[in-house]
Design an enzyme around this catalytic site. Structure first.
Site, PDB file in Angstrom:
ATOM      1  CG  HIS A 137      -1.990  -1.022   1.135  1.00  0.00           C
ATOM      2  ND1 HIS A 137      -3.300  -0.719   0.907  1.00  0.00           N
ATOM      3  CD2 HIS A 137      -1.923  -2.365   1.206  1.00  0.00           C
ATOM      4  CE1 HIS A 137      -4.009  -1.833   0.845  1.00  0.00           C
ATOM      5  NE2 HIS A 137      -3.192  -2.853   1.026  1.00  0.00           N
ATOM      6  CG  ASP A 170      -4.843   2.280   1.629  1.00  0.00           C
ATOM      7  OD1 ASP A 170      -3.894   1.943   0.904  1.00  0.00           O
ATOM      8  OD2 ASP A 170      -5.797   1.513   1.925  1.00  0.00           O
ATOM      9  CB  ALA A 189      13.862  -8.896  -5.042  1.00  0.00           C
ATOM     10  CD  GLN A 249       8.318  -7.224  -7.896  1.00  0.00           C
ATOM     11  OE1 GLN A 249       8.522  -7.997  -6.970  1.00  0.00           O
ATOM     12  NE2 GLN A 249       7.102  -6.924  -8.303  1.00  0.00           N
ATOM     13  CG  HIS A 295       1.596 -12.243  -4.528  1.00  0.00           C
ATOM     14  ND1 HIS A 295       2.393 -11.367  -5.234  1.00  0.00           N
ATOM     15  CD2 HIS A 295       1.054 -11.500  -3.520  1.00  0.00           C
ATOM     16  CE1 HIS A 295       2.340 -10.168  -4.676  1.00  0.00           C
ATOM     17  NE2 HIS A 295       1.537 -10.229  -3.642  1.00  0.00           N
ATOM     18  CB  ALA A 351      -6.009  -9.681  -0.832  1.00  0.00           C
ATOM     19  CD  GLU A 352      -5.979  -7.094  -4.355  1.00  0.00           C
ATOM     20  OE1 GLU A 352      -6.238  -7.227  -3.140  1.00  0.00           O
ATOM     21  OE2 GLU A 352      -4.851  -6.819  -4.772  1.00  0.00           O
ATOM     22  CD  GLN A 353      -2.553 -11.931  -3.369  1.00  0.00           C
ATOM     23  OE1 GLN A 353      -2.516 -13.150  -3.235  1.00  0.00           O
ATOM     24  NE2 GLN A 353      -2.038 -11.102  -2.473  1.00  0.00           N
TER      25      GLN A 353
HETATM   26  N1  UDP Z   1       8.548  -5.657  -3.765  1.00  0.00           N
HETATM   27  C1  UDP Z   1       9.897  -5.432  -3.957  1.00  0.00           C
HETATM   28  N2  UDP Z   1      10.778  -6.408  -3.572  1.00  0.00           N
HETATM   29  C2  UDP Z   1      10.385  -7.594  -3.019  1.00  0.00           C
HETATM   30  C3  UDP Z   1       8.996  -7.812  -2.854  1.00  0.00           C
HETATM   31  C4  UDP Z   1       8.106  -6.836  -3.236  1.00  0.00           C
HETATM   32  O1  UDP Z   1      10.289  -4.378  -4.454  1.00  0.00           O
HETATM   33  O2  UDP Z   1      11.229  -8.413  -2.689  1.00  0.00           O
HETATM   34  C5  UDP Z   1       7.587  -4.616  -4.136  1.00  0.00           C
HETATM   35  C6  UDP Z   1       6.926  -4.896  -5.455  1.00  0.00           C
HETATM   36  O3  UDP Z   1       7.681  -4.331  -6.517  1.00  0.00           O
HETATM   37  C7  UDP Z   1       5.574  -4.249  -5.275  1.00  0.00           C
HETATM   38  C8  UDP Z   1       5.298  -4.373  -3.804  1.00  0.00           C
HETATM   39  O4  UDP Z   1       6.558  -4.613  -3.195  1.00  0.00           O
HETATM   40  O5  UDP Z   1       5.634  -2.875  -5.614  1.00  0.00           O
HETATM   41  C9  UDP Z   1       4.363  -5.529  -3.473  1.00  0.00           C
HETATM   42  O6  UDP Z   1       3.063  -5.158  -3.761  1.00  0.00           O
HETATM   43  P1  UDP Z   1       1.980  -6.183  -4.291  1.00  0.00           P
HETATM   44  O7  UDP Z   1       0.713  -5.437  -4.448  1.00  0.00           O
HETATM   45  O8  UDP Z   1       2.481  -6.873  -5.481  1.00  0.00           O
HETATM   46  O9  UDP Z   1       1.859  -7.292  -3.185  1.00  0.00           O
HETATM   47  P2  UDP Z   1       1.614  -7.244  -1.595  1.00  0.00           P
HETATM   48  O10 UDP Z   1       2.946  -7.092  -0.991  1.00  0.00           O
HETATM   49  O11 UDP Z   1       0.700  -6.112  -1.304  1.00  0.00           O
HETATM   50  O12 UDP Z   1       1.019  -8.587  -1.336  1.00  0.00           O
END
Ligand code: UDP
Length: 466
Positions: free
Chosen positions: A19, A111, A329, A331, A346, A369-371
């Protein structure tokens, strides 16, 4: 403030990982477009984005941070990333009110999980436009709204029997076991939306046009994403929300050593929790696929399976098939690299949108969740991904069981990455959508225009109020 001064926008993210990150990106995006963006946070949660904000300030498009003064003995959830939608944040109410009374911005974007903010802000009668941040996109929002309105799940016999989600532009089948949104979360979101000025949505029109249109029929909304594309320098891409557990050079040179589109990137978001047995199945499946991969393993378990994992990591390092990141990571940096040709995800909305923006097809493995909605968007609507075949949520009930066997992993990887026609088509389509994402946030793009339109509207509104 005078009529000509920049529009001042407050951003008030929820404290959980998925978030905070997009709201910080969004604050940055509105700052790029000329607003004064101020992120409201708690002392602890501000730590995770202070550095990137500092970089913005140095580059001359400043975003500011305003820390809510909290009594020493209060803070939310111990771990900075583990807050859930039902985490109570209402202790932030009084500090927030105080801040708004002092500073009176043009709008506050909060939010939807800060449901108490609706009453708190509206009752102040400050004429501050209260805007709700929609961090899940229009497809999931429409699907969820229709399911809660028509309750199709009540008309089937078992929680694994498919029903069609009513009232959507496409025929989408779901099962009750895929609907983890609890009543309290629904209620909180409804509360947030009541009497709000509008919603900002992290998505872009071209991704889900029919759903954007349907969503806009029921909601005043500005579709302004993908906001992750506003991370334009390497440091911001490498370090979103947290310092990465691997340095940029190591990851980039590993990726450079692999052929284009060959690497599968595997990550399950900010708070993945798999049963040890499930992790082992995934490991075996990846190895058997023979595909190069980068796998982010967080919350590494001790005891059962831990030894296997250490050995596996060693073996993958030697054979150069796989790189395992134990921790956070970088990402965006990974997804953007030309060697990456698939994303096992996920389906958190941010990850989904980041995969889409980088033009990468996906293997979908939704957990909670909404995944499960996002999975449907990727596989059934956009057709840029294959399902691994996960059945229902492991995260919330955390039962130590396996829902995806090694053979399922191997099959999905081969289907997407094995050089077949189907995988190739998905890759082409994903690339085209990625190009559209980039166009959307550039000058003349629809997301760009909607962001500017909101700023202009807030400016006009100021004139009317004064
Ligand atoms: N993320 C990251 N490195 C990681 C894991 C997650 O940068 O090792 C970031 C990813 O790029 C995204 C956010 O964390 O922006 C995760 O948000 P997402 O809605 O995908 O999943 P949530 O964590 O809410 O389940």
């Amino acid at each position: 403030e005078s009529i000509s001064s920049p529009v001042e926008m407050f951003f008030f993210p929820f404290v959980g990982g998925g978030h905070q990150i997009p709201m910080v990106d969004m604050a940055r995006m509105f700052a790029v477009h000329g607003a004064t963006s101020v992120i409201i946070s708690t002392p602890k949660h501000a730590l995770s984005f202070r550095e990137s904000i500092h970089r913005d300030q140095q580059s001359g498009r400043p975003v500011f941070i305003e820390i809510l003064p909290l009594p020493d003995n209060i803070d939310i959830a111990d771990s900075d990333m583990s807050a859930t939608p039902v985490t109570d944040t209402s202790m932030l109410q009084e500090p927030l009110k105080k801040l708004l009374l002092q500073r009176k911005p043009d709008c506050i974007v909060h939010d939807m999980f800060h449901h108490w903010a609706a009453d708190a802000i509206d009752n102040l009668e400050l004429n501050v436009a209260r805007i709700v941040f929609n961090g899940i996109g229009c497809f999931a929002s429409c699907a969820r709204e229709n399911i809660s309105k028509f309750k199709p799940q009540d008309k089937v016999d078992s929680k694994y029997e498919p029903f069609v989600v009513p009232g959507l532009p496409d025929r989408i089948e779901m099962t009750q076991s895929q609907l983890p949104v609890t009543q309290i979360v629904q209620d909180n979101m409804r509360k947030s939306k009541e009497n709000c000025y509008g919603m900002v949505v992290n998505s872009f029109y071209e991704l889900e046009p029919a759903y954007v249109e349907q969503f806009k029929k029921g909601n005043r909304a500005w579709i302004v994403g993908p906001v992750s594309l506003y991370n334009r320098n390497i440091a911001d891409k490498a370090e979103r929300g947290k310092k990465a557990a691997i340095d940029e050079q190591t990851i980039l040179s590993w990726l450079h050593s692999k052929p284009p589109n060959s690497v599968l990137y595997i990550s399950f978001g900010s708070s993945p929790r798999f049963a040890p047995q499930q992790i082992l199945e995934l490991a075996h499946g990846l190895q058997a696929s023979n595909q190069p991969f980068i796998w982010v393993i967080r919350n590494v378990f001790k005891g059962e399976g831990a030894e296997f994992l250490t050995e596996f990591e060693e073996k993958m390092r030697e054979s150069k098939q796989g790189l395992i990141i134990n921790g956070w990571a970088p990402q965006l940096l990974i997804l953007e690299h030309g060697s990456v040709g698939g994303f096992m995800t996920h389906c958190g909305w941010n990850s989904t949108l980041e995969g889409v923006s980088c033009g990468v097809p996906m293997i979908t493995w939704p957990i909670s969740a909404e995944q499960f909605f996002n999975e449907k968007l990727v596989t059934d609507v956009l057709k840029i991904g294959v399902r691994v075949g996960s059945l229902d949520w492991l995260w919330w009930n955390m039962e130590p069981r396996v829902s995806v066997g090694r053979d399922m992993v191997e099959a999905a990887v081969k289907r997407l990455m094995g050089g077949g026609e189907e995988g190739g088509e998905m890759r082409n389509k994903a690339r085209l959508i990625g190009e559209m994402a980039k166009k959307a946030v550039e000058g003349g793009g629809l997301s760009y225009k909607e962001a500017i339109a909101l700023i202009n509207e807030l400016k006009d509104r100021r004139r009317i109020i004064e």
